[in-house]
Design an enzyme around this catalytic site. Structure first.
Site, PDB file in Angstrom:
ATOM      1  CG  ASP A  70      -1.768   1.322   1.183  1.00  0.00           C
ATOM      2  OD1 ASP A  70      -1.579   2.104   0.323  1.00  0.00           O
ATOM      3  OD2 ASP A  70      -2.861   1.055   1.896  1.00  0.00           O
TER       4      ASP A  70
ATOM      5  N   GLY B  73      -5.120   2.275   8.076  1.00  0.00           N
ATOM      6  CA  GLY B  73      -6.036   1.612   8.966  1.00  0.00           C
ATOM      7  C   GLY B  73      -5.967   0.230   9.296  1.00  0.00           C
TER       8      GLY B  73
ATOM      9  CG  HIS C 211      -0.589   5.728   4.281  1.00  0.00           C
ATOM     10  ND1 HIS C 211      -1.442   5.873   5.327  1.00  0.00           N
ATOM     11  CD2 HIS C 211      -1.115   4.978   3.317  1.00  0.00           C
ATOM     12  CE1 HIS C 211      -2.743   5.318   4.963  1.00  0.00           C
ATOM     13  NE2 HIS C 211      -2.605   4.926   3.801  1.00  0.00           N
TER      14      HIS C 211
ATOM     15  CB  ILE D 285      -3.135   9.192   8.345  1.00  0.00           C
ATOM     16  CG1 ILE D 285      -3.395   8.667   7.101  1.00  0.00           C
ATOM     17  CG2 ILE D 285      -3.446  10.868   8.495  1.00  0.00           C
ATOM     18  CD1 ILE D 285      -4.750   8.686   6.533  1.00  0.00           C
TER      19      ILE D 285
END
Length: 276
Positions: free
Chosen positions: A186, A209, A191, A206
């Site tokens: 990912d 998740g 990120h 961030i």
């Protein structure tokens, strides 16, 4: 909820009604991985150098949540076909049921399909189901602007646990955690790149998740006195972003089948079960 981790393909959005995707076959794929990949994953979700059976080849046990990185191609495939707007869709929740331990390395055949498509009025919720002999994983993708097609609303958000938690602990994330986790596939810039994070209104990059959800199972397992590789079932909702370097409180409430828990404000409505 967290932003769906995929890049825009440039395809025009499909005119197909969201309900027509229900039951769609997304195909099969054989994915391969090595012991090194499984170890990198363990480190990326918070395993310590002293957790030898998670980070050393000779005694390696693969964390069950590693399966979610192997199956990420499925929701990406549906998004690339125009089922939703990849710039606004959110990863609402995740489920994982473990059927058998993942081998240390090898190839796994995965099949994917669209499950239910719910009509929430202002949005549609797509369920993407990935199945293999080792696990079943279900993504719920929240697609703003795709509701109102006359479908069923689907289940309501469950009520949170009541009373004082039976256990409390902390998830201590690392400053470089997203830099590690993105190497598993990912690679979304939100990120790692502050400029990309700013575009979505965040002060800095961030956490993924799925990284936050999986990472929370390690301190949770330690608090319960079980091994994180004995995880048999996991679910959780992505309620808010978390940031690398944060310390997130974990609160857990024991249930008949396992433990209900939350990770700060980032993961809510979560449930985990561990085998022997």
């Amino acid at each position: 909820m967290t932003a769906v981790q995929q890049k825009s393909t440039g395809l025009e959005q499909s005119e197909t009604a969201p309900s027509s995707w229900r039951g769609a076959d997304l195909g099969t794929r054989t994915v391969a991985y090595t012991e090194r990949d499984a170890i990198l994953y363990a480190l990326a979700v918070g395993a310590k150098a002293t957790d030898l059976d998670l980070v050393m080849e000779d005694r390696l046990r693969v964390l069950p949540t590693f399966a979610l990185t192997l199956a990420q191609w499925a929701p990406d495939a549906l998004g690339s076909q125009g089922a939703w707007d990849t710039t606004t869709a959110l990863h609402g929740s995740q489920e994982l049921t473990v059927l058998a331990p993942l081998p240390r390395s090898g190839e796994i055949a995965l099949s994917a399909r669209v499950g239910e498509v719910w009509d929430k009025g202002a949005a549609a919720v797509f369920e993407i189901v990935v199945e293999s002999e080792y696990f079943v994983a279900t993504w719920s993708i929240f697609a703003p602007g795709f509701g109102g097609f006359g479908g069923e609303r689907g289940p309501s958000k469950p009520a949170g646990p009541s009373g004082d938690p039976a256990l409390t602990t902390d998830l201590v994330t690392a400053e470089n955690q997203t830099a590690l986790y993105r190497l598993l596939g990912d690679m979304h810039h939100i990120h790692i790149d502050p400029a990309a994070a700013a575009v979505i209104g965040q002060p800095r990059p961030i956490m993924h998740g799925l990284c936050t959800l999986a990472a929370g199972t390690l301190p949770l397992a330690r608090e319960l006195g079980v091994h994180p590789a004995d995880l048999t079932r996991l679910s959780g909702r992505f309620a808010a972003p978390a940031f690398p370097g944060d310390t997130l409180p974990i609160r857990g409430w024991r249930s008949e089948s396992g433990v209900d828990f939350e990770v700060g404000g980032a993961i809510t409505g979560a449930h985990a079960e561990f085998g022997a």
